[in-house]
Design a protein around this motif. Sequence first.
Motif, PDB file in Angstrom:
ATOM      1  N   ILE A  23       0.841  -1.193   0.000  1.00 15.90           N
ATOM      2  CA  ILE A  23       0.000   0.000   0.000  1.00 15.90           C
ATOM      3  C   ILE A  23       0.878   1.247   0.000  1.00 15.90           C
ATOM      4  N   LYS A  24       0.673   2.104  -0.981  1.00 13.46           N
ATOM      5  CA  LYS A  24       1.419   3.357  -1.037  1.00 13.46           C
ATOM      6  C   LYS A  24       0.847   4.336  -0.024  1.00 13.46           C
ATOM      7  N   GLU A  25       1.637   5.316   0.335  1.00 14.73           N
ATOM      8  CA  GLU A  25       1.188   6.330   1.285  1.00 14.73           C
ATOM      9  C   GLU A  25      -0.021   7.090   0.754  1.00 14.73           C
ATOM     10  N   SER A  26      -0.099   7.201  -0.575  1.00 11.03           N
ATOM     11  CA  SER A  26      -1.201   7.942  -1.191  1.00 11.03           C
ATOM     12  C   SER A  26      -2.408   7.056  -1.524  1.00 11.03           C
ATOM     13  N   SER A  27      -2.321   5.765  -1.215  1.00 13.69           N
ATOM     14  CA  SER A  27      -3.415   4.845  -1.552  1.00 13.69           C
ATOM     15  C   SER A  27      -4.605   5.029  -0.626  1.00 13.69           C
ATOM     16  N   GLU A  28      -5.775   5.180  -1.218  1.00 12.27           N
ATOM     17  CA  GLU A  28      -7.017   5.195  -0.443  1.00 12.27           C
ATOM     18  C   GLU A  28      -7.902   4.007  -0.807  1.00 12.27           C
ATOM     19  N   ILE A  29      -7.548   3.348  -1.919  1.00 10.63           N
ATOM     20  CA  ILE A  29      -8.292   2.184  -2.392  1.00 10.63           C
ATOM     21  C   ILE A  29      -7.328   1.012  -2.527  1.00 10.63           C
ATOM     22  N   ILE A  30      -7.746  -0.164  -2.070  1.00 11.04           N
ATOM     23  CA  ILE A  30      -6.912  -1.343  -2.239  1.00 11.04           C
ATOM     24  C   ILE A  30      -7.725  -2.488  -2.833  1.00 11.04           C
ATOM     25  N   PHE A  31      -7.021  -3.351  -3.539  1.00  6.23           N
ATOM     26  CA  PHE A  31      -7.613  -4.545  -4.125  1.00  6.23           C
ATOM     27  C   PHE A  31      -7.325  -5.730  -3.217  1.00  6.23           C
ATOM     28  N   MET A  32      -8.356  -6.531  -2.924  1.00  7.99           N
ATOM     29  CA  MET A  32      -8.245  -7.707  -2.067  1.00  7.99           C
ATOM     30  C   MET A  32      -8.757  -8.921  -2.839  1.00  7.99           C
ATOM     31  N   PRO A  33      -7.857  -9.661  -3.502  1.00  5.16           N
ATOM     32  CA  PRO A  33      -8.308 -10.772  -4.345  1.00  5.16           C
ATOM     33  C   PRO A  33      -8.870 -11.960  -3.588  1.00  5.16           C
ATOM     34  N   GLY A  34      -8.420 -12.181  -2.342  1.00  2.25           N
ATOM     35  CA  GLY A  34      -8.903 -13.317  -1.563  1.00  2.25           C
ATOM     36  C   GLY A  34      -8.019 -14.542  -1.734  1.00  2.25           C
ATOM     37  N   CYS A  35      -8.111 -15.455  -0.786  1.00  2.36           N
ATOM     38  CA  CYS A  35      -7.237 -16.636  -0.746  1.00  2.36           C
ATOM     39  C   CYS A  35      -7.431 -17.571  -1.933  1.00  2.36           C
ATOM     40  N   LYS A  53      -4.984  -0.778 -11.992  1.00  2.00           N
ATOM     41  CA  LYS A  53      -4.040   0.345 -11.956  1.00  2.00           C
ATOM     42  C   LYS A  53      -4.265   1.315 -13.114  1.00  2.00           C
ATOM     43  N   LYS A  54      -4.749   0.793 -14.240  1.00  2.00           N
ATOM     44  CA  LYS A  54      -5.041   1.663 -15.382  1.00  2.00           C
ATOM     45  C   LYS A  54      -6.230   2.571 -15.111  1.00  2.00           C
ATOM     46  N   HIS A  55      -7.116   2.125 -14.245  1.00  2.00           N
ATOM     47  CA  HIS A  55      -8.367   2.853 -14.018  1.00  2.00           C
ATOM     48  C   HIS A  55      -8.441   3.577 -12.671  1.00  2.00           C
ATOM     49  N   ILE A  56      -7.608   3.169 -11.713  1.00  2.00           N
ATOM     50  CA  ILE A  56      -7.677   3.737 -10.363  1.00  2.00           C
ATOM     51  C   ILE A  56      -6.287   4.179  -9.925  1.00  2.00           C
ATOM     52  N   LYS A  57      -6.128   5.453  -9.723  1.00  2.00           N
ATOM     53  CA  LYS A  57      -4.829   6.019  -9.371  1.00  2.00           C
ATOM     54  C   LYS A  57      -4.393   5.586  -7.976  1.00  2.00           C
ATOM     55  N   ASN A  58      -3.123   5.192  -7.875  1.00  2.00           N
ATOM     56  CA  ASN A  58      -2.487   4.858  -6.589  1.00  2.00           C
ATOM     57  C   ASN A  58      -3.159   3.711  -5.833  1.00  2.00           C
ATOM     58  N   ILE A  59      -3.780   2.787  -6.554  1.00  2.00           N
ATOM     59  CA  ILE A  59      -4.405   1.653  -5.879  1.00  2.00           C
ATOM     60  C   ILE A  59      -3.331   0.746  -5.269  1.00  2.00           C
ATOM     61  N   GLY A  60      -3.646   0.170  -4.114  1.00  3.75           N
ATOM     62  CA  GLY A  60      -2.761  -0.787  -3.467  1.00  3.75           C
ATOM     63  C   GLY A  60      -3.360  -2.180  -3.534  1.00  3.75           C
ATOM     64  N   ILE A  61      -2.680  -3.141  -2.915  1.00  7.37           N
ATOM     65  CA  ILE A  61      -3.178  -4.520  -2.932  1.00  7.37           C
ATOM     66  C   ILE A  61      -2.847  -5.207  -1.611  1.00  7.37           C
ATOM     67  N   THR A  62      -3.768  -6.022  -1.135  1.00  2.00           N
ATOM     68  CA  THR A  62      -3.515  -6.834   0.049  1.00  2.00           C
ATOM     69  C   THR A  62      -3.873  -8.276  -0.258  1.00  2.00           C
ATOM     70  N   PHE A  63      -3.017  -9.192   0.189  1.00  6.80           N
ATOM     71  CA  PHE A  63      -3.258 -10.616  -0.021  1.00  6.80           C
ATOM     72  C   PHE A  63      -3.765 -11.283   1.252  1.00  6.80           C
ATOM     73  N   SER A  64      -4.244 -10.495   2.174  1.00  5.82           N
ATOM     74  CA  SER A  64      -4.748 -11.042   3.420  1.00  5.82           C
ATOM     75  C   SER A  64      -6.004 -11.880   3.205  1.00  5.82           C
ATOM     76  N   CYS A  65      -6.165 -12.854   4.057  1.00  6.00           N
ATOM     77  CA  CYS A  65      -7.414 -13.604   4.157  1.00  6.00           C
ATOM     78  C   CYS A  65      -8.418 -12.740   4.917  1.00  6.00           C
ATOM     79  N   CYS A  66      -9.698 -12.933   4.663  1.00  5.39           N
ATOM     80  CA  CYS A  66     -10.732 -12.221   5.426  1.00  5.39           C
ATOM     81  C   CYS A  66     -11.083 -12.970   6.708  1.00  5.39           C
ATOM     82  N   TYR A  67     -10.579 -14.203   6.814  1.00  2.00           N
ATOM     83  CA  TYR A  67     -10.736 -15.072   7.998  1.00  2.00           C
ATOM     84  C   TYR A  67     -12.159 -15.556   8.223  1.00  2.00           C
ATOM     85  N   ARG A  68     -12.945 -15.555   7.167  1.00  2.00           N
ATOM     86  CA  ARG A  68     -14.294 -16.099   7.284  1.00  2.00           C
ATOM     87  C   ARG A  68     -14.313 -17.588   7.649  1.00  2.00           C
ATOM     88  N   PRO A  69     -13.340 -18.398   7.200  1.00  2.00           N
ATOM     89  CA  PRO A  69     -13.350 -19.807   7.607  1.00  2.00           C
ATOM     90  C   PRO A  69     -13.406 -20.014   9.120  1.00  2.00           C
TER      91      PRO A  69
END
Length: 273
Positions: A23-35, A53-69
Amino acid sequence: MGKSSFKFHQINSSKKIFNKSFIKESSEIIFMPGCSLSGYNEELILNIYDYLKKHIKNIGITFSCCYRPSLMINDDNSFNKYYKKLNETFINNNIKEIITACPNCYKTVKANSKNIKVTFLLDVIKEKGIDEVLLNHYKDINIKFAIQDSCAIRGENSIYESSRFILDSLGIDYVEFEKNRKNSNCCGAIFVDDTKKIGQIKRRCSQTNEKYVICYCETCTKSMIEGNKKSIHILDLIFNKEVINKNYFSQKNQPAMQSWKNRYKLNNRRKYE
């Protein structure tokens, strides 16, 4: 397997090598693809992220689980412990919106991080559009799919509409399951008991005569394959080069170890620009 497999998944998903965030310092939106999706196909995730990234400036990404299991096996203590750290990541980075590709992530984050906007990826794709070369790209294939609606997003009409809008745009021939949209049946993955899980998979698969099933949940995709259907994720049609080249239209069973390897590789790339 039962609860032990769920616990194994959650313990390992909480380890740093599998739940990194970029996540960049300027990121306000992140993508969470899921496990599940991350474990399925590394290249697919990278292609989706490039699209965002082409459509949303400064987007970040997290590979965290949501822990629903953890919730699925009624282990509230573990869920609260794990999710607290995830939510701290959101708060500490001033995240305003999370784009999820997994219905379970969508449901879990929406319920537990109420001050953050949660958007499903298909809604974003409907808004931003798909590559023009993919419009009616699959019009010539002689395959009819049944579309599987995830029970995790029951009642989320925008997702029902976005999935079908995308399929129409791609030129996919599809039909509805006997029970669909808000009345859709579970694919079986929610069951901890293996016997009940297999029984529900068979019941769900029997509710369509089509051999091919298209899903917008990777867990559903795997369940359909386990029920002897040929199944694919809707995102394969847009971001998987092999599918775009019409080399196949059904995912293959993948060993659990390969899924963990894919997740590891995604988490431990040098950087995400």
